[in-house]
Design a protein around this motif. Structure first.
Motif, short mmCIF file in Angstrom:
data_model
loop_
_atom_site.label_atom_id
_atom_site.label_comp_id
_atom_site.label_asym_id
_atom_site.label_seq_id
_atom_site.Cartn_x
_atom_site.Cartn_y
_atom_site.Cartn_z
N VAL A 169 60.59 19.41 50.34
CA VAL A 169 58.83 18.74 51.00
C VAL A 169 59.24 19.70 51.98
CG1 VAL A 169 57.05 17.90 51.74
CG2 VAL A 169 58.61 16.94 50.55
N GLN A 170 57.77 20.87 51.70
CA GLN A 170 57.33 21.86 53.50
C GLN A 170 56.07 22.34 53.76
OE1 GLN A 170 60.55 25.42 52.39
NE2 GLN A 170 60.53 25.29 54.78
N LEU A 171 56.08 22.86 54.39
CA LEU A 171 54.88 23.22 54.73
C LEU A 171 54.83 24.49 55.56
CD1 LEU A 171 52.27 20.68 56.14
CD2 LEU A 171 52.02 22.16 53.70
N VAL A 172 54.26 25.79 55.36
CA VAL A 172 54.70 27.14 55.95
C VAL A 172 53.38 27.35 55.86
CG1 VAL A 172 55.46 29.30 55.58
CG2 VAL A 172 57.11 27.06 54.27
N GLU A 173 52.96 28.14 57.24
CA GLU A 173 52.06 28.70 57.83
C GLU A 173 51.79 29.84 58.22
OE1 GLU A 173 52.08 24.70 60.12
OE2 GLU A 173 53.55 26.44 59.83
N SER A 174 50.97 30.88 57.49
CA SER A 174 51.28 31.82 58.42
C SER A 174 49.79 32.77 58.54
CB SER A 174 52.11 33.16 57.04
OG SER A 174 51.08 33.23 55.51
N GLY A 175 50.19 34.00 58.96
CA GLY A 175 49.15 34.82 59.40
C GLY A 175 48.12 34.64 60.47
N GLY A 176 49.36 34.15 61.83
CA GLY A 176 49.80 33.99 63.06
C GLY A 176 49.78 35.73 63.67
N GLY A 177 49.19 35.78 65.25
CA GLY A 177 49.53 37.05 65.05
C GLY A 177 48.79 37.36 66.64
N LEU A 178 48.48 38.76 67.26
CA LEU A 178 48.14 39.09 68.54
C LEU A 178 46.62 40.32 67.95
CD1 LEU A 178 48.07 39.70 71.87
CD2 LEU A 178 48.96 42.03 71.03
N VAL A 179 45.80 39.07 68.56
CA VAL A 179 44.35 39.43 68.59
C VAL A 179 43.67 39.75 69.42
CG1 VAL A 179 43.56 37.51 67.63
CG2 VAL A 179 42.92 39.74 67.18
N GLN A 180 42.31 40.61 70.09
CA GLN A 180 41.74 40.60 71.07
C GLN A 180 40.49 39.92 70.81
OE1 GLN A 180 40.99 45.02 70.63
NE2 GLN A 180 42.37 45.44 72.33
N SER A 181 40.11 39.64 72.38
CA SER A 181 39.03 38.37 72.08
C SER A 181 37.98 38.82 71.45
CB SER A 181 38.59 38.25 74.10
OG SER A 181 37.88 37.69 73.96
N GLY A 182 37.46 37.82 70.52
CA GLY A 182 36.64 38.50 69.67
C GLY A 182 36.59 38.65 68.80
N GLY A 183 38.20 39.04 68.11
CA GLY A 183 38.44 39.12 67.38
C GLY A 183 38.63 38.64 66.19
N SER A 184 39.12 38.44 65.03
CA SER A 184 39.29 37.46 63.98
C SER A 184 40.74 36.84 63.57
CB SER A 184 38.05 37.47 62.65
OG SER A 184 36.99 37.51 62.56
N LEU A 185 41.04 36.24 62.78
CA LEU A 185 42.53 36.08 61.92
C LEU A 185 42.48 35.26 61.00
CD1 LEU A 185 45.18 35.92 65.25
CD2 LEU A 185 45.12 37.62 63.51
N ARG A 186 42.98 35.22 59.85
CA ARG A 186 42.98 34.02 58.79
C ARG A 186 44.51 33.31 58.63
NH1 ARG A 186 42.58 34.43 52.50
NH2 ARG A 186 41.23 32.66 52.00
N LEU A 187 45.31 32.20 59.20
CA LEU A 187 45.59 31.33 58.99
C LEU A 187 46.01 31.02 57.59
CD1 LEU A 187 46.39 29.59 62.50
CD2 LEU A 187 46.97 32.42 61.75
N SER A 188 46.99 31.08 56.80
CA SER A 188 47.35 30.04 55.86
C SER A 188 48.23 29.57 55.28
CB SER A 188 47.66 31.10 54.90
OG SER A 188 46.71 32.34 54.20
N CYS A 189 47.97 28.27 55.09
CA CYS A 189 49.07 27.20 54.74
C CYS A 189 49.63 27.09 53.57
CB CYS A 189 48.88 25.71 55.45
SG CYS A 189 49.47 24.45 55.34
N ALA A 190 51.14 26.91 52.91
CA ALA A 190 51.57 26.83 52.21
C ALA A 190 52.40 26.17 51.58
CB ALA A 190 52.00 27.91 51.81
N SER A 191 52.28 24.88 50.88
CA SER A 191 53.08 23.86 50.37
C SER A 191 53.93 23.85 49.29
CB SER A 191 52.27 22.62 50.03
OG SER A 191 51.51 22.84 48.73
N SER A 192 54.58 23.36 49.74
CA SER A 192 55.91 23.18 48.31
C SER A 192 56.70 21.98 48.51
CB SER A 192 57.39 24.63 48.53
OG SER A 192 57.89 24.52 49.75
N GLY A 193 56.99 22.12 47.12
CA GLY A 193 57.45 20.58 46.95
C GLY A 193 57.00 19.46 46.26
N PHE A 194 55.74 19.60 47.17
CA PHE A 194 54.47 18.88 46.76
C PHE A 194 53.29 19.60 46.38
CE2 PHE A 194 52.16 17.81 50.17
CZ PHE A 194 52.21 18.98 51.37
#
Length: 119
Positions: free
Chosen positions: A1-26
């Protein structure tokens, strides 16, 4: 059973990011899914949540109108679209899966993904 996040990083103020979370094992299909964040020296706080069927969402007041949580049960994925990011939102962002069946609770966390917003 696992959750794995991705999509983080460095962004300037006012910018955008999209985080993802993938599950495995359930399958996340029966789980309420949430995103939390924890900044250095601060407690972990709820950012956004979505019910198992996606019919209801909930956001922290500070992110309303800027962040959007969504899910794809078929792909076992949860997303957090973050727009107009602010430096004070620099934190580790965590994915959470939660399900209650009578007296039993199933609660899973990912390892987190770092989001750094520069001013």
């Amino acid at each position: 059973v696992q959750l794995v996040e991705s999509g983080g990083g460095l962004v300037q103020s006012g910018g955008s990011l999209r985080l993802s979370c993938a599950s495995s094992g359930f399958s996340i299909r029966s789980y309420d899914m949430s995103w939390y964040r924890q900044a250095p020296g601060k407690e972990r706080e709820l950012v956004a949540a979505i019910t198992s069927l996606g019919g209801s969402t909930n956001y922290a007041d500070s992110v309303k109108g800027r962040f959007t949580i969504s899910r794809d049960n078929a792909k076992n994925m949860v997303y957090l679209q973050m727009n107009s990011l602010k430096p004070e939102e620099t934190a580790v962002y965590y994915c959470n899966a939660n399900r209650r069946i009578w007296a039993a609770e199933y609660d899973y966390w990912g390892q987190g993904t770092q989001v750094t917003v520069s001013s």
